[in-house]
Design a protein around this motif. Structure first.
Motif, PDB file in Angstrom:
ATOM      1  N   HIS A 260       0.820  -1.218   0.000  1.00  0.00           N
ATOM      2  CA  HIS A 260       0.000   0.000   0.000  1.00  0.00           C
ATOM      3  C   HIS A 260       0.848   1.260   0.000  1.00  0.00           C
ATOM      4  O   HIS A 260       0.574   2.194   0.757  1.00  0.00           O
ATOM      5  N   LEU A 262       3.346   1.983   1.429  1.00  0.00           N
ATOM      6  CA  LEU A 262       3.850   2.268   2.781  1.00  0.00           C
ATOM      7  C   LEU A 262       3.057   3.387   3.444  1.00  0.00           C
ATOM      8  O   LEU A 262       3.545   4.034   4.355  1.00  0.00           O
ATOM      9  N   GLU A 263       1.844   3.601   2.965  1.00  0.00           N
ATOM     10  CA  GLU A 263       1.026   4.632   3.593  1.00  0.00           C
ATOM     11  C   GLU A 263       0.268   4.071   4.789  1.00  0.00           C
ATOM     12  O   GLU A 263      -0.226   4.810   5.613  1.00  0.00           O
ATOM     13  N   LYS A 264       0.127   2.769   4.835  1.00  0.00           N
ATOM     14  CA  LYS A 264      -0.583   2.173   5.965  1.00  0.00           C
ATOM     15  C   LYS A 264       0.417   1.479   6.886  1.00  0.00           C
ATOM     16  O   LYS A 264       1.192   2.116   7.550  1.00  0.00           O
ATOM     17  N   TRP A 265       0.397   0.174   6.879  1.00  0.00           N
ATOM     18  CA  TRP A 265       1.362  -0.545   7.704  1.00  0.00           C
ATOM     19  C   TRP A 265       2.748  -0.432   7.081  1.00  0.00           C
ATOM     20  O   TRP A 265       2.887  -0.435   5.870  1.00  0.00           O
ATOM     21  N   ARG A 266       3.752  -0.388   7.924  1.00  0.00           N
ATOM     22  CA  ARG A 266       5.120  -0.413   7.390  1.00  0.00           C
ATOM     23  C   ARG A 266       5.890  -1.611   7.901  1.00  0.00           C
ATOM     24  O   ARG A 266       6.890  -2.010   7.336  1.00  0.00           O
ATOM     25  N   LYS A 267       5.403  -2.164   8.980  1.00  0.00           N
ATOM     26  CA  LYS A 267       6.127  -3.270   9.595  1.00  0.00           C
ATOM     27  C   LYS A 267       6.276  -4.474   8.653  1.00  0.00           C
ATOM     28  O   LYS A 267       7.363  -5.050   8.581  1.00  0.00           O
ATOM     29  N   ASP A 293       8.089   9.152  -4.780  1.00  0.00           N
ATOM     30  CA  ASP A 293       7.598   9.237  -3.400  1.00  0.00           C
ATOM     31  C   ASP A 293       7.690   7.888  -2.698  1.00  0.00           C
ATOM     32  O   ASP A 293       8.119   7.801  -1.551  1.00  0.00           O
ATOM     33  N   ARG A 297      10.015   6.967   0.527  1.00  0.00           N
ATOM     34  CA  ARG A 297       9.353   6.482   1.728  1.00  0.00           C
ATOM     35  C   ARG A 297      10.035   5.239   2.300  1.00  0.00           C
ATOM     36  O   ARG A 297       9.953   4.981   3.499  1.00  0.00           O
ATOM     37  N   TYR A 300      12.387   6.421   4.830  1.00  0.00           N
ATOM     38  CA  TYR A 300      11.702   6.811   6.063  1.00  0.00           C
ATOM     39  C   TYR A 300      11.235   5.598   6.842  1.00  0.00           C
ATOM     40  O   TYR A 300      11.317   5.570   8.071  1.00  0.00           O
ATOM     41  N   ASP A 303      14.012   4.222   8.635  1.00  0.00           N
ATOM     42  CA  ASP A 303      14.340   5.114   9.754  1.00  0.00           C
ATOM     43  C   ASP A 303      13.380   4.894  10.919  1.00  0.00           C
ATOM     44  O   ASP A 303      13.780   4.930  12.081  1.00  0.00           O
ATOM     45  N   ASP A 304      12.101   4.690  10.583  1.00  0.00           N
ATOM     46  CA  ASP A 304      11.098   4.464  11.629  1.00  0.00           C
ATOM     47  C   ASP A 304      11.532   3.339  12.558  1.00  0.00           C
ATOM     48  O   ASP A 304      11.301   3.380  13.760  1.00  0.00           O
ATOM     49  N   PHE A 305      12.128   2.326  11.969  1.00  0.00           N
ATOM     50  CA  PHE A 305      12.509   1.162  12.769  1.00  0.00           C
ATOM     51  C   PHE A 305      13.991   1.169  13.115  1.00  0.00           C
ATOM     52  O   PHE A 305      14.546   0.148  13.500  1.00  0.00           O
ATOM     53  N   GLU A 306      14.601   2.322  12.907  1.00  0.00           N
ATOM     54  CA  GLU A 306      16.010   2.502  13.224  1.00  0.00           C
ATOM     55  C   GLU A 306      16.891   1.429  12.597  1.00  0.00           C
ATOM     56  O   GLU A 306      17.778   0.863  13.230  1.00  0.00           O
TER      57      GLU A 306
ATOM     58  N   TRP B 123       5.620  10.499   5.509  1.00  0.00           N
ATOM     59  CA  TRP B 123       7.074  10.397   5.354  1.00  0.00           C
ATOM     60  C   TRP B 123       7.660   9.780   6.607  1.00  0.00           C
ATOM     61  O   TRP B 123       7.368   8.650   6.919  1.00  0.00           O
ATOM     62  N   ARG B 125       7.939   8.842  10.337  1.00  0.00           N
ATOM     63  CA  ARG B 125       6.942   8.739  11.393  1.00  0.00           C
ATOM     64  C   ARG B 125       7.577   8.775  12.765  1.00  0.00           C
ATOM     65  O   ARG B 125       6.901   8.729  13.779  1.00  0.00           O
ATOM     66  N   LYS B 126       8.894   8.838  12.776  1.00  0.00           N
ATOM     67  CA  LYS B 126       9.599   8.727  14.027  1.00  0.00           C
ATOM     68  C   LYS B 126       9.273   9.895  14.946  1.00  0.00           C
ATOM     69  O   LYS B 126       9.053   9.721  16.143  1.00  0.00           O
ATOM     70  N   ARG B 156      -3.927   5.997   9.792  1.00  0.00           N
ATOM     71  CA  ARG B 156      -2.473   5.929   9.706  1.00  0.00           C
ATOM     72  C   ARG B 156      -1.826   6.055  11.086  1.00  0.00           C
ATOM     73  O   ARG B 156      -0.790   5.473  11.330  1.00  0.00           O
ATOM     74  N   TYR B 159      -1.906   2.615  12.408  1.00  0.00           N
ATOM     75  CA  TYR B 159      -0.878   1.768  11.788  1.00  0.00           C
ATOM     76  C   TYR B 159       0.497   2.093  12.335  1.00  0.00           C
ATOM     77  O   TYR B 159       1.291   1.212  12.661  1.00  0.00           O
ATOM     78  N   ASP B 163       2.668  -0.492  14.340  1.00  0.00           N
ATOM     79  CA  ASP B 163       3.890  -0.945  13.678  1.00  0.00           C
ATOM     80  C   ASP B 163       5.076  -0.977  14.626  1.00  0.00           C
ATOM     81  O   ASP B 163       5.839  -1.932  14.645  1.00  0.00           O
TER      82      ASP B 163
END
Lengths: 413, 278
Positions: A260, A262-267, A293, A297, A300, A303-306, B123, B125-126, B156, B159, B163
């Motif tokens: 999707h 990566l707009e919804k779940w990213r895990k 885009d 993403r 990003y 990055d969210d999950f380091e 973009w 989310r951190k 979102r 999510y 996540d």
């Protein structure tokens, strides 16, 4: 009424004639098409069906002038004779092998020979040891340096794409991407790899030919492993495809469809990337405007999950140059495949390049039908990539000693 | 008046749950005309089974963001409640904790904030995940189905937090509940385009808690002693005019305070004289 009747019938005749002309025109166009493009394909299919019976007998057919069916039958005889004193891989430079290799390089265009003939010649070549031909390889690498120069331009870097650059998209000719601070920050300072940095590289395609190949260990023994399009490397494939991954490419369309955008779940996406451990993720972010885009993403999301995994983007200019180069070599397609890109890049980054899972035909060289991918049998959109033509180029390069194409099972364990 | 609240049944309808919103149910956005949202399987799976609080709650604090809280010293008193509700992801850094406390059980978040401050979580989310860490183990209450544009960002948020395995849980406001509350207050003479989050929360709290104390609800630019105060306790950004009818809302709350339905804290707090009225 009496007057109008003949006119109307003549009219009708006129219509009919028109229709007839149309049908004829259509038939002619189709026929011409068949003659131009389909002839060899159709013939090879027919050939294949009647020849199936003696497939086993002439697996070592050594006949070199495969210009007609007669020679083929001839080949059957020599094959059995040859079988008697065949005692293992022949030396690379033996006259037999030179001949066999010439058999491949003599085929200038894919449509020059029947597919089965090409398969035969390829199969025969397998009894020769492969060796790298340094001179040929260097000539080829010099050409690549002039056209494409992967060690400097494969990825967008801070060096080759300074802040504020107006980056041209590969296919959206009107589209321009302004490199802003945010994106610029994501680029590596310089290309992380240099010319011929790695001794032995493996480029792993996803062809069904890898299934039951047991090449996993050989792939893992390479110094650097490229994989295409987020292929599964789970437990049940390890024996065939290995696990080591240094670069994995991701097609943005996969992210769009399976994750999707990566707009919804990213895990889930992150979990998939984690199976490649520290592999760098490579994306064609500047192929068209839609890809950008989604590709950014990915950075990003990691990055969210380091995550420490690197994310690189293909430089669009590199891809344009590469497409142009391969177009000159006869690869006519809407787009060259990721596999071809990676192989070409690997040729510049590695001394020795080994190809696994590159075989884009519905059957393996022995004529046995195989699945499209080693993990599924989902066929691609027709007419997007010119896979057979790409493979054909690889076979040529194999024969010249520039790279090595593996299509047989590996002898391991 | 507490009985009147039962018109809207906050205990059941406060949030979207699997019980009150089955798959296929059509929801009309309460902040827009003509649009509805049909609950699909994917969205349904995000809802909790039932309203996730142990009802009835005992002592609740509803904390508005009014500038009157600044230097109020109410932090401790707020934290003493069993259940603390806050509005619109307010800052809770140490410099404010003396005045506003640090405990949170429920915090609302407006999709517009998600859009403005976190680029809709499209973009990175951190920053968002880090910013909600101050709310510890709390519920983030999002009016996902009030505006059409708010649905995607709200989902979102869910999510994002799921996540990374954050301790916060996202629950979605039930548009029917919001609409009923809106109608209820309209009949009491509040004529804003839309009720403020604060009043929604107070209404919900009145339906779910035995004792309600509200803090930081003071929509005027001067405090009781005539000193000028900022709009929020953390900044002085004024809202768009004409959207909320804050003074009218305040008047209603003031009536409630007078009649003893809730307690409104406007003065500085002193720990020793903490006698909540109910």
């Amino acid at each position: 009424m009496g007057y109008t009747d003949p006119t109307s019938s003549r009219d009708l005749l006129g219509n009919r004639a028109l229709l007839f002309i149309f049908v004829c025109a259509f038939a002619v166009v189709t026929l011409v098409q068949q003659i131009l493009y389909g002839r060899n394909y159709l013939r090879s299919r027919l050939q294949f069906s009647w020849q199936n019976g003696e497939e086993m007998a002439n697996w070592t057919s050594s006949s070199l002038n495969f210009t007609d069916g007669g020679a083929l039958r001839n080949g059957g005889d020599t094959g059995t004779r040859y079988f008697d004193f065949y005692e293992g891989p022949l030396e690379f430079n033996s006259s037999k092998c030179l001949e066999l290799r010439k058999g491949i390089t003599d085929v200038k265009v894919l449509s020059m020979v029947k597919q089965t003939e090409l398969f035969e010649r390829w199969k025969n070549l397998q009894m020769c040891k492969w060796e790298m031909n340094i001179t040929q390889a260097n000539i080829f690498k010099a050409t690549l340096l002039r056209c494409c120069n992967a060690p400097a331009f494969l990825f967008t870097t801070q060096k080759n794409t300074p802040l504020g650059t107006k980056l041209k998209y590969e296919v959206d000719t009107s589209g321009i991407f302004h490199v802003n601070q945010e994106t610029f920050r994501m680029f590596p300072q310089e290309m992380p790899y240099s010319r011929s940095q790695f001794k032995k590289c493996a480029v792993v395609g996803n062809g069904g030919i890898l299934k039951n190949s047991r090449c996993g260990r050989e792939i893992d023994s390479a110094d650097f492993v490229f994989r295409c399009n987020l292929p599964p490397i789970s437990e049940k494939y390890i024996a065939d495809v290995g696990v080591k991954t240094d670069i994995v490419t991701v097609n943005p369309s996969i992210i769009t469809e399976r994750f999707h955008k990566l707009e919804k779940w990213r895990k889930p996406f992150f979990n998939v990337l984690q199976t490649y451990e520290n592999a760098s993720v490579l994306l064609p972010a500047f192929y068209n405007t839609r890809n950008t885009d989604v590709s950014i993403r990915v950075r990003y999301a990691l990055d969210d999950f380091e995550s420490q995994q690197s994310v690189y983007f293909f430089h669009p200019q590199y891809l344009i140059n590469l497409s142009r180069y391969w177009l000159n070599q006869g690869v006519r397609a809407k787009r060259i495949s990721t596999g071809l890109i990676l192989v070409t890049a690997a040729l510049e980054l590695c001394e020795e390049v080994h190809l696994f899972g590159f075989w884009a035909f519905p059957m393996n060289p022995s004529g046995i039908y195989i699945t499209h991918h080693y993990y599924d049998n989902v066929k691609p959109r027709p007419g997007f990539h010119a896979m057979p033509s790409e493979i054909f180029n690889f076979l040529h390069m194999h024969s010249k000693g520039i790279l090595r194409v593996h299509t047989d099972a590996c002898n391991c364990c | 008046r507490k009985l009147l609240k039962e018109c809207c049944d906050p205990g059941q309808l406060f949030a979207m749950t699997k019980e009150n919103s089955p798959v296929g149910k059509n929801l009309w956005y309460d902040g827009e005309f003509l649009y509805s949202f049909t609950i699909d399987n994917e969205t349904f799976s995000l809802f909790p089974k039932a309203t996730p609080f142990q009802l009835p709650l005992k002592k609740c604090s509803v904390v508005g963001n009014g500038g009157i809280l600044k230097k109020s010293n109410c932090g401790r008193q707020i934290d003493q409640a069993d259940f603390v509700m806050r509005c619109n992801l307010p800052p809770l850094t140490s410099e404010y904790s003396k005045d506003v406390g640090s405990k949170t059980q429920l915090v609302t978040a407006n999709p517009s904030i998600i859009k403005k401050r976190f680029q809709n979580l499209l973009w990175s989310r951190k920053a968002f995940v880090d910013s909600v860490k101050v709310y510890n183990q709390s519920y983030i209450y999002m009016p996902a189905f009030s505006m059409k544009a708010g649905t995607e960002p709200s989902l979102r948020v869910y999510y994002t937090l799921a996540d990374v395995g954050a301790r916060q849980t996202v629950i979605f406001a039930n548009p029917n509940f919001l609409r009923d509350i809106g109608k209820f207050w309209k009949s009491k003479g509040i004529h804003g385009k839309r009720l403020s989050t604060g009043l929604f929360l107070v209404s919900a709290a009145l339906g779910m808690c035995e004792e309600v104390t509200i803090y930081g609800f003071w929509p005027f630019s001067m405090d009781l002693h005539g000193n000028f105060i900022s709009h929020h306790y953390y900044d002085n950004v004024l809202p768009d005019s004409g959207f909320h009818a804050m003074p009218e809302e305040f008047l209603q709350l003031w009536f409630l305070h007078k009649s003893g339905v809730l307690r409104m804290q406007l003065e500085h707090c002193e720990d020793s004289i903490f006698h909540p009225a109910s």
